[in-house]
Write a protein that holds these residues in place. Structure first.
Motif, PDB file in Angstrom:
ATOM      1  N   ARG A 112      -3.591  70.285   7.995  1.00  0.00           N
ATOM      2  CA  ARG A 112      -1.938  70.280   8.212  1.00  0.00           C
ATOM      3  C   ARG A 112      -1.276  69.831   7.328  1.00  0.00           C
ATOM      4  O   ARG A 112      -1.636  68.696   6.732  1.00  0.00           O
TER       5      ARG A 112
ATOM      6  N   ARG B   6       1.498  76.967  15.539  1.00  0.00           N
ATOM      7  CA  ARG B   6       2.303  77.594  16.438  1.00  0.00           C
ATOM      8  C   ARG B   6       1.902  77.043  17.678  1.00  0.00           C
ATOM      9  O   ARG B   6       0.757  76.769  18.255  1.00  0.00           O
TER      10      ARG B   6
ATOM     11  N   SER C   3      -3.933  83.036  16.463  1.00  0.00           N
ATOM     12  CA  SER C   3      -3.967  82.207  15.444  1.00  0.00           C
ATOM     13  C   SER C   3      -5.288  82.430  14.682  1.00  0.00           C
ATOM     14  O   SER C   3      -6.393  82.559  15.091  1.00  0.00           O
TER      15      SER C   3
ATOM     16  N   LEU D  98       2.280  75.768   3.683  1.00  0.00           N
ATOM     17  CA  LEU D  98       1.269  75.099   4.567  1.00  0.00           C
ATOM     18  C   LEU D  98      -0.196  75.320   4.148  1.00  0.00           C
ATOM     19  O   LEU D  98      -0.962  74.505   3.766  1.00  0.00           O
ATOM     20  N   SER D  99      -0.442  76.679   3.892  1.00  0.00           N
ATOM     21  CA  SER D  99      -1.813  77.132   3.195  1.00  0.00           C
ATOM     22  C   SER D  99      -2.163  76.307   1.886  1.00  0.00           C
ATOM     23  O   SER D  99      -3.087  75.972   1.657  1.00  0.00           O
TER      24      SER D  99
ATOM     25  N   SER E 298       1.000  81.074   2.041  1.00  0.00           N
ATOM     26  CA  SER E 298       2.118  80.251   2.500  1.00  0.00           C
ATOM     27  C   SER E 298       2.242  78.680   1.992  1.00  0.00           C
ATOM     28  O   SER E 298       1.236  78.185   1.580  1.00  0.00           O
TER      29      SER E 298
ATOM     30  N   HIS F  16      -1.309  76.891  11.264  1.00  0.00           N
ATOM     31  CA  HIS F  16       0.168  76.996  11.066  1.00  0.00           C
ATOM     32  C   HIS F  16       0.784  76.297  12.288  1.00  0.00           C
ATOM     33  O   HIS F  16       1.959  76.163  12.299  1.00  0.00           O
TER      34      HIS F  16
END
Length: 142
Positions: free
Chosen positions: A142, A115, A125, A14-15, A12, A113
Motif C-alpha cells: 500500500r 476499497r 478486488s 498506488l500501483s 495507477s 487499492h
C-alpha cells in the motif's frame, strides 16, 4: 529468499508505488522481476466502429508497454534483471496467477487499492482474488 518476483501494475499511482517498492525489494534480494500489465480483450462496440481487432490489439500492446516503461527504467537503474509482459485477458487476477505459474515466479508483489464497504463488494478486488486463488506467496503493498 525469493528468486523471481512478478509485479503486476494497472498504471495507477498506488500501483506504481508498489512497483517501486517491489523492485527495490528485488534489488535487495538479488532477485529478477517481471513487470506485468493486463489489457482487456477487444469487444466490438457501436462507439468504436472504425477500429478493428488488429488495430485494438496494437493499441493495447502499445499502451501496456507505456504503462511498464517507468518500472522497466527503474529496474535498470537498480540493476534488477526485469522483463516487461503485456497480457490480454478478461480476468486480470487469472492472468496474474497464470503468468506467475508459467514464468516460475516464487512471489507476486502487488498493490491493494484498499476499497472498503459497498464499493469493495460491488467492484471486487483483483488483489483479493489473487490472494484467494494463488498457490504462491503474495505480498500486498500500500
Amino acid at each position: 529468499m525469493f528468486k523471481h518476483i512478478l509485479i503486476p501494475t494497472d498504471g495507477s499511482i498506488l500501483s506504481e508505488k508498489a512497483v517501486d517498492t517491489a523492485l527495490r525489494l528485488a534489488a535487495e534480494m538479488h532477485a529478477r522481476a517481471t513487470l506485468l500489465t493486463v489489457t482487456e480483450p477487444f469487444q466490438f462496440s457501436g462507439s468504436w466502429p472504425e477500429i478493428g481487432a488488429d488495430e485494438y490489439a496494437a493499441y493495447a500492446e502499445r499502451r501496456g508497454r507505456e504503462r511498464l516503461a517507468s518500472g522497466t527504467a527503474l529496474a535498470r537503474t537498480l540493476g534488477v534483471s526485469c522483463g516487461p509482459l503485456v497480457v490480454e485477458h478478461e480476468a486480470p487476477y487469472a492472468a496474474i496467477i497464470d503468468a506467475a505459474g508459467s514464468l516460475g515466479c516464487d512471489l507476486i508483489a502487488m498493490a491493494s487499492h484498499g476499497r472498503r464497504g459497498l464499493s469493495a463488494v460491488v467492484l471486487g478486488s483483483e488483489t483479493q482474488k489473487v490472494l484467494t486463488h494463488s498457490r504462491i506467496p503474495v505480498l500486498v503493498l500500500r
